[in-house]
Design an enzyme around this catalytic site. Structure first.
Site, PDB file in Angstrom:
ATOM      1  N   GLY A   1       7.120   6.497  10.872  1.00  0.00           N
ATOM      2  CA  GLY A   1       6.659   7.661  10.352  1.00  0.00           C
ATOM      3  C   GLY A   1       7.369   8.336   8.695  1.00  0.00           C
ATOM      4  O   GLY A   1       6.176   9.192   8.724  1.00  0.00           O
TER       5      GLY A   1
ATOM      6  N   ASP B   1      10.928  11.153   8.628  1.00  0.00           N
ATOM      7  CA  ASP B   1       9.870  12.611   8.982  1.00  0.00           C
ATOM      8  C   ASP B   1      10.857  13.059   9.586  1.00  0.00           C
ATOM      9  O   ASP B   1      10.564  14.185   9.338  1.00  0.00           O
ATOM     10  CB  ASP B   1       8.740  11.188  10.081  1.00  0.00           C
ATOM     11  CG  ASP B   1       9.401  10.722  11.422  1.00  0.00           C
ATOM     12  OD1 ASP B   1      10.786  10.703  11.204  1.00  0.00           O
ATOM     13  OD2 ASP B   1       8.804  10.125  12.323  1.00  0.00           O
TER      14      ASP B   1
ATOM     15  N   ASP C   1      15.534  14.577  15.039  1.00  0.00           N
ATOM     16  CA  ASP C   1      15.543  14.855  16.633  1.00  0.00           C
ATOM     17  C   ASP C   1      17.152  14.898  16.736  1.00  0.00           C
ATOM     18  O   ASP C   1      18.251  15.653  17.221  1.00  0.00           O
ATOM     19  CB  ASP C   1      15.010  14.187  17.033  1.00  0.00           C
ATOM     20  CG  ASP C   1      14.262  14.921  19.251  1.00  0.00           C
ATOM     21  OD1 ASP C   1      14.976  15.644  19.226  1.00  0.00           O
ATOM     22  OD2 ASP C   1      13.552  14.369  19.526  1.00  0.00           O
TER      23      ASP C   1
ATOM     24  N   PHE D   1       6.909  18.700  20.919  1.00  0.00           N
ATOM     25  CA  PHE D   1       6.146  17.767  20.641  1.00  0.00           C
ATOM     26  C   PHE D   1       5.085  17.706  19.185  1.00  0.00           C
ATOM     27  O   PHE D   1       4.070  17.897  19.712  1.00  0.00           O
ATOM     28  CB  PHE D   1       5.859  17.049  21.492  1.00  0.00           C
ATOM     29  CG  PHE D   1       5.292  15.696  21.107  1.00  0.00           C
ATOM     30  CD1 PHE D   1       6.399  13.714  21.134  1.00  0.00           C
ATOM     31  CD2 PHE D   1       4.147  14.794  20.863  1.00  0.00           C
ATOM     32  CE1 PHE D   1       6.476  13.224  20.183  1.00  0.00           C
ATOM     33  CE2 PHE D   1       3.691  13.336  20.158  1.00  0.00           C
ATOM     34  CZ  PHE D   1       5.531  12.536  20.527  1.00  0.00           C
TER      35      PHE D   1
ATOM     36  N   ASP E   1       3.349  10.442  15.059  1.00  0.00           N
ATOM     37  CA  ASP E   1       2.142   9.719  15.712  1.00  0.00           C
ATOM     38  C   ASP E   1       2.145  10.465  17.839  1.00  0.00           C
ATOM     39  O   ASP E   1       2.854  10.788  18.065  1.00  0.00           O
ATOM     40  CB  ASP E   1       1.844   7.767  15.895  1.00  0.00           C
ATOM     41  CG  ASP E   1       3.325   7.378  16.783  1.00  0.00           C
ATOM     42  OD1 ASP E   1       4.578   8.101  17.137  1.00  0.00           O
ATOM     43  OD2 ASP E   1       3.685   6.620  18.038  1.00  0.00           O
TER      44      ASP E   1
HETATM   45  P1  5GP Z   1      16.266  10.725  16.967  1.00  0.00           P
HETATM   46  O1  5GP Z   1      17.059   9.901  17.306  1.00  0.00           O
HETATM   47  O2  5GP Z   1      17.364  12.188  15.654  1.00  0.00           O
HETATM   48  O3  5GP Z   1      15.836  11.182  18.385  1.00  0.00           O
HETATM   49  O4  5GP Z   1      14.620  10.274  16.751  1.00  0.00           O
HETATM   50  C1  5GP Z   1      13.868  10.375  15.775  1.00  0.00           C
HETATM   51  C2  5GP Z   1      12.925   9.945  15.812  1.00  0.00           C
HETATM   52  O5  5GP Z   1      11.625  10.193  16.944  1.00  0.00           O
HETATM   53  C3  5GP Z   1      12.204  10.407  14.976  1.00  0.00           C
HETATM   54  O6  5GP Z   1      11.723   9.325  13.728  1.00  0.00           O
HETATM   55  C4  5GP Z   1      10.393  10.345  15.439  1.00  0.00           C
HETATM   56  O7  5GP Z   1      10.297   8.375  15.420  1.00  0.00           O
HETATM   57  C5  5GP Z   1      10.710  10.545  17.233  1.00  0.00           C
HETATM   58  N1  5GP Z   1      10.602  11.863  17.362  1.00  0.00           N
HETATM   59  C6  5GP Z   1      11.725  12.664  17.302  1.00  0.00           C
HETATM   60  N2  5GP Z   1      10.681  14.154  17.960  1.00  0.00           N
HETATM   61  C7  5GP Z   1       9.254  13.875  17.168  1.00  0.00           C
HETATM   62  C8  5GP Z   1       7.435  14.445  18.145  1.00  0.00           C
HETATM   63  O8  5GP Z   1       8.407  15.608  18.054  1.00  0.00           O
HETATM   64  N3  5GP Z   1       6.751  13.881  17.477  1.00  0.00           N
HETATM   65  C9  5GP Z   1       7.170  11.957  17.349  1.00  0.00           C
HETATM   66  N4  5GP Z   1       5.431  11.387  17.470  1.00  0.00           N
HETATM   67  N5  5GP Z   1       7.813  11.599  17.145  1.00  0.00           N
HETATM   68  C10 5GP Z   1       9.770  11.840  17.511  1.00  0.00           C
END
Ligand code: 5GP
Length: 188
Positions: free
Chosen positions: A41, A93, A96, A145, A152
């Protein structure tokens, strides 16, 4: 309500990425940091960010393996750049839940680096389930999302030029092409 809503325009991305590049250039003025992009990403953001910087940098990437359901992540850091003693900047990117970033920081901590900071284009702060520092962030976003500019849907749409919120995921679940006219308006 529309199924897809543009949340960060091309103009806003250009302006903010250039600000971040300037800030990093100032903060690392006397150093040559290693920018490590978290695949896949980070790609558009990384490419724009390093070119917005006015200092020399090393560029590398790492990829993650996610163990479905468990929330655990593993890391394949194939660093061509030796990290010992270096100032490392992780380029993400989006942060979350924070689980990915916590794991990455822990793993990079094993490399005896001089310093570690994270630059995330997007921060979904309200969804955080673990505390983790994000030293530089582009935009705070809500919990929709998002797709485009690196993000993606099933490996598609990473090259859409701006960032969009998917208001109704069932639309993409039933027709993965539904976003194409928004992502690629010139082809309509
Ligand atoms: P975390 O471990 O912080 O929950 O996850 C981060 C990863 O989750 C990001 O690098 C991304 O790949 C994915 N992600 C989190 N939110 C989104 C979103 O709104 N859209 C997309 N496409 N991927 C997300």
């Amino acid at each position: 309500m529309a199924d897809f809503v543009e949340v960060v325009t091309v103009e806003d991305l250009t302006r903010r990425v250039s600000e971040l590049g300037q800030q990093l250039s100032d903060d690392y003025a006397d150093r040559v940091p290693v920018m490590i992009g978290v695949l896949n990403g980070c790609v558009p953001f990384m490419a724009d960010l390093v070119r917005a910087m006015e200092i020399d940098v090393a560029v590398d990437f790492l990829s993650l393996t996610r163990f479905d359901g468990s929330g655990r992540v593993g890391m394949a850091l194939d660093a061509g750049v030796p990290l010992g003693g270096r100032d490392v900047i992780l380029v993400e990117d989006i942060v979350d839940t924070g689980l990915t970033l916590v794991t990455l920081r822990k793993m990079l901590g094993l490399h005896e680096i001089a310093s570690l900071a994270t630059v995330a284009l997007l921060d979904k702060a309200p969804r955080r389930i673990v505390e983790v520092p994000v030293e530089y962030r582009g935009f705070e976003v809500g919990d929709e999302f998002l797709i485009g500019y690196g993000l993606d849907w099933n490996h598609s749409y990473r090259n859409a030029k701006s960032l969009w919120a998917v208001m109704d995921l069932s639309v993409l679940q039933s027709d993965a092409d539904a976003f194409a006219p928004f992502a690629y308006p010139a082809s309509v």
